[in-house]
Motif scaffolding. Structure first.
Motif, PDB file in Angstrom:
ATOM      1  N   LEU A   9      -1.023  48.722 -11.887  1.00  8.85           N
ATOM      2  CA  LEU A   9      -1.965  49.557 -12.741  1.00  8.85           C
ATOM      3  C   LEU A   9      -3.157  49.228 -12.880  1.00  8.85           C
ATOM      4  O   LEU A   9      -4.080  50.126 -13.350  1.00  8.85           O
ATOM      5  N   GLY A  10      -3.856  48.242 -12.203  1.00  9.66           N
ATOM      6  CA  GLY A  10      -5.264  47.563 -12.635  1.00  9.66           C
ATOM      7  C   GLY A  10      -6.203  48.764 -12.342  1.00  9.66           C
ATOM      8  O   GLY A  10      -7.211  48.852 -12.789  1.00  9.66           O
ATOM      9  N   PHE A  11      -5.913  49.336 -11.153  1.00  7.75           N
ATOM     10  CA  PHE A  11      -6.908  50.261 -10.529  1.00  7.75           C
ATOM     11  C   PHE A  11      -7.126  51.455 -11.585  1.00  7.75           C
ATOM     12  O   PHE A  11      -8.327  52.087 -11.092  1.00  7.75           O
ATOM     13  N   SER A  69       0.977  49.023 -21.363  1.00  7.79           N
ATOM     14  CA  SER A  69       1.753  49.128 -20.161  1.00  7.79           C
ATOM     15  C   SER A  69       1.096  47.980 -19.297  1.00  7.79           C
ATOM     16  O   SER A  69       1.649  46.948 -18.989  1.00  7.79           O
ATOM     17  N   TYR A  70      -0.245  48.045 -18.994  1.00  5.46           N
ATOM     18  CA  TYR A  70      -0.888  47.206 -18.035  1.00  5.46           C
ATOM     19  C   TYR A  70      -0.890  45.721 -18.505  1.00  5.46           C
ATOM     20  O   TYR A  70      -0.680  44.709 -17.867  1.00  5.46           O
ATOM     21  N   ASN A  71      -1.012  45.578 -20.028  1.00  4.80           N
ATOM     22  CA  ASN A  71      -0.978  44.401 -20.536  1.00  4.80           C
ATOM     23  C   ASN A  71       0.302  43.671 -20.531  1.00  4.80           C
ATOM     24  O   ASN A  71       0.706  42.461 -20.086  1.00  4.80           O
ATOM     25  N   TYR A 101       0.560  56.482 -13.218  1.00  9.44           N
ATOM     26  CA  TYR A 101       0.947  54.857 -13.839  1.00  9.44           C
ATOM     27  C   TYR A 101       2.381  54.667 -13.515  1.00  9.44           C
ATOM     28  O   TYR A 101       2.722  53.687 -13.202  1.00  9.44           O
ATOM     29  N   LEU A 102       3.198  55.680 -13.877  1.00 12.40           N
ATOM     30  CA  LEU A 102       4.429  55.333 -13.659  1.00 12.40           C
ATOM     31  C   LEU A 102       4.884  55.386 -12.466  1.00 12.40           C
ATOM     32  O   LEU A 102       6.047  54.283 -12.081  1.00 12.40           O
ATOM     33  N   GLY A 103       4.383  56.068 -11.298  1.00  9.43           N
ATOM     34  CA  GLY A 103       4.437  55.902 -10.102  1.00  9.43           C
ATOM     35  C   GLY A 103       4.302  54.564  -9.429  1.00  9.43           C
ATOM     36  O   GLY A 103       4.983  54.114  -8.658  1.00  9.43           O
ATOM     37  N   ALA A 104       3.082  54.143  -9.802  1.00  9.45           N
ATOM     38  CA  ALA A 104       2.433  52.876  -9.347  1.00  9.45           C
ATOM     39  C   ALA A 104       3.574  51.511  -9.834  1.00  9.45           C
ATOM     40  O   ALA A 104       3.450  50.761  -9.302  1.00  9.45           O
ATOM     41  N   LEU A 105       3.702  51.922 -11.207  1.00  8.66           N
ATOM     42  CA  LEU A 105       4.715  50.477 -11.506  1.00  8.66           C
ATOM     43  C   LEU A 105       6.141  50.694 -11.001  1.00  8.66           C
ATOM     44  O   LEU A 105       6.666  49.564 -10.513  1.00  8.66           O
TER      45      LEU A 105
END
Length: 437
Positions: free
Chosen positions: A7-9, A183-185, A218-222
Motif C-alpha cells: 500500500l505504500g506507493f 490500513s497501511y499502518n 488499495y484493496l487490490g494491492a492488499l
C-alpha cells in the motif's frame, strides 16, 4: 513489486485527493444560489483535480489576494504532480503555496499543510513533519495536517508517533484519507485483517467514482500482497470500471497478468502504466519483468529511461536515494548502491531504508553488516516478501542455512508472485538450500 509494502506507493497522495474533493464541494459557493463566486454555475467535471485548478485560477483572476485560493491551487498542483508524474507541478505548487503564505503569513494552516504534503512528495520528511507541526499549532483540529504528520512519521521510522497522529486524524475525520492510512499502518505491523477492514470502511465512505477507484486500488494491492490473485483482479477490474486508465489500477492489473503467465497482456498493461505515469519505479518494474521474460533488449530500453526521469524529479526537488540504491544493487553497481543507501539512511531510519542499506551492503560483499539492517527491515511484523527475500539471501550468504530456509519459505508463502524476477530466484535458492521444491 515495489520496495515498499503493497500500500505504500499510494499513501503520499491521499491527503491531497481528499483536500481536492472537499474543495470542489465547498470552494467559493454562494449558499443561496449554489454558484461559484462571479455567478458562474459550477458544472460537473471529468477530472476533479483539473476542475479545482481551473476554478482556483478563475477565482484568483478576480481576487488575486485570496490567500485561501492560492493554498488550494498549490495543493491541487501537488496532487496533479502525483497523478501525472510531471514533477514541474511541484514547483508550481510551491509557488502558489508560498504566495498564500506571503498574503497571510500568520494563521495560515492551509498553506503550511499543503507545503507539508509537498515536502512528503519530495521525500523531505523531516521538513514535512515540521510544517505539519506548525500547521497543528495554529489549528489542532486540522485532520489533513494530522495526515501529513502521519505520513512523515511513517517515513522517518517513528511508528509509534505515526500511530498516535493517525488516531487523532481518525477521531477528527473518519473517511477515505484516514481509513486508508489506518490500513497501511495495520499492514506495516502485520495486521492484515485490520488492514482489510479499514479499506472496506474507506470503500463504504466513497461517494464519487474516482474515490471508489482509489479504494479499489488499495484493496487490490492488499490482496495481491497476500498472493490472492482472484481478489486482486476483482478489485482492479472494478476500479477500472469506475476510472478507466487510472495508472495505479493498471499497474495492479499488470502484476496479476504477469503472475498468471499472460505475458503479452501483461506487457501491454505495463506499457500503459509507463505511458500514463512514467515514474522511475514503474520503469524499473517493467524492465525487470521484461528481463524475466528474456527480453533483455527491451528491458534495457526501460532502464535507460530511469536516470533521465529521476533527473527531472531531482530538478524539482525530489530525492530518490532509495530507488537508486536498490536499482544499483540489483544491476551490478555496488559502490553506487552503498553510497545512495547510506545517504538515505542518514536522512531516515525506517524499514525501507534498512532494507535498502542491507541489500546494498550485500551487493558489495558486506553481509555481516547487511544482516543487521535486513533484520531491522523485517522487525515490525509486516510480511513484505521482498524484504524477506533480501534477508534470506543475506542469511544464506553467511552460511545461516536454517534461518535462510525459514525466511525464504515465509517470503514465498506470503506471496509467491511478489516479483517476476526475484520470486523465481527465491524458489531456486530455497531448493538449493534443501527447502521445498
Amino acid at each position: 513489486m515495489s520496495r515498499r509494502t503493497a500500500l505504500g506507493f499510494l499513501v503520499a497522495g491521499v491527503v491531497l485527493l481528499v483536500l481536492t474533493a472537499t474543495a470542489l464541494n465547498t470552494a467559493w459557493r454562494d449558499d443561496r444560489t449554489g454558484t461559484v463566486a462571479g455567478g458562474v454555475t459550477a458544472a460537473p467535471a471529468a477530472d476533479p483535480v483539473i476542475e479545482l485548478i481551473e476554478t482556483s485560477q478563475e477565482r484568483l483572476t478576480e481576487v488575486p489576494g485570496d490567500w485561501s485560493a492560492w493554498a488550494q491551487l498549490g495543493s491541487a498542483y501537488v496532487e496533479q504532480a502525483r497523478i501525472t508524474a510531471d514533477p514541474t507541478y511541484y514547483d508550481k505548487g510551491e509557488g502558489a503555496l508560498q504566495e498564500s503564505l506571503a498574503l497571510r503569513p500568520d494563521d495560515n494552516d492551509r498553506a503550511l499543510t499543503g507545503l507539508g504534503a509537498l515536502a512528503n512528495a519530495r521525500h523531505d520528511f523531516r521538513r514535512a513533519a515540521d510544517l505539519a507541526g506548525r500547521a497543528l499549532e495554529l489549528n489542532p483540529f486540522g485532520a489533513s495536517a494530522w495526515g501529513v504528520l502521519t505520513d512523515a512519521r511513517h517515513q522517518l521510522g517513528d511508528y509509534a508517533g505515526a500511530t498516535a497522529a493517525l488516531d487523532r486524524m481518525l477521531e477528527l475525520q473518519p473517511g477515505i484519507a484516514s481509513f486508508t492510512r489506518a490500513s497501511y499502518n495495520a499492514e506495516l505491523h502485520g495486521n492484515r485483517d485490520d488492514a482489510a477492514a479499514a479499506l472496506e470502511q474507506a470503500l463504504a465512505a466513497a461517494r464519487a467514482p474516482a474515490d471508489e477507484a482509489f479504494c479499489r486500488a488499495y484493496l487490490g494491492a492488499l490482496a495481491f500482497s497476500g498472493g490472492d490473485l482472484d481478489g486482486a483482479e476483482r478489485h482492479f477490474t472494478a476500479g477500472l470500471a469506475e476510472d478507466p486508465g487510472e495508472a495505479t489500477l493498471l499497474l495492479g492489473q499488470a502484476r496479476v497478468l504477469a503472475a498468471r503467465g499472460r505475458d503479452d497482456a501483461a506487457v501491454a498493461a505495463f506499457r500503459s502504466v509507463v505511458a500514463a505515469r512514467p515514474l522511475p519505479e514503474h520503469l524499473v518494474e517493467f524492465g525487470e519483468y521484461l528481463t524475466a521474460l528474456g527480453r533483455e533488449e527491451e528491458a534495457q530500453e526501460q532502464f535507460a529511461l530511469v536516470e533521465t526521469i529521476r533527473s527531472l524529479f531531482e530538478a524539482s526537488g525530489v530525492q530518490d536515494h532509495l530507488g537508486t540504491a536498490l536499482f544499483a544493487a540489483d544491476h551490478g553497481d555496488p559502490a553506487t548502491a552503498v553510497a545512495a543507501a547510506e545517504a538515505e539512511f542518514a536522512a531516515r531510519q525506517n524499514i525501507d531504508a534498512h532494507d535498502a542499506l542491507g541489500w546494498a551492503l550485500h551487493s558489495s560483499g558486506r553481509d555481516a553488516e547487511a544482516l543487521e539492517h535486513a533484520r531491522a527491515a523485517t522487525s515490525l511484523g509486516g510480511r513484505n516478501p521482498l524484504f524477506l527475500y533480501h534477508r534470506g539471501v543475506i542469511e544464506a550468504a553467511l552460511g545461516r542455512t536454517d534461518q535462510a530456509r525459514a525466511t525464504l519459505t515465509e517470503a514465498l508463502d506470503t506471496n509467491p508472485y511478489f516479483s517476476p524476477l526475484h520470486a523465481p530466484r527465491a524458489a531456486q535458492l530455497l531448493a538449493h538450500l534443501g527447502g521445498r521444491p
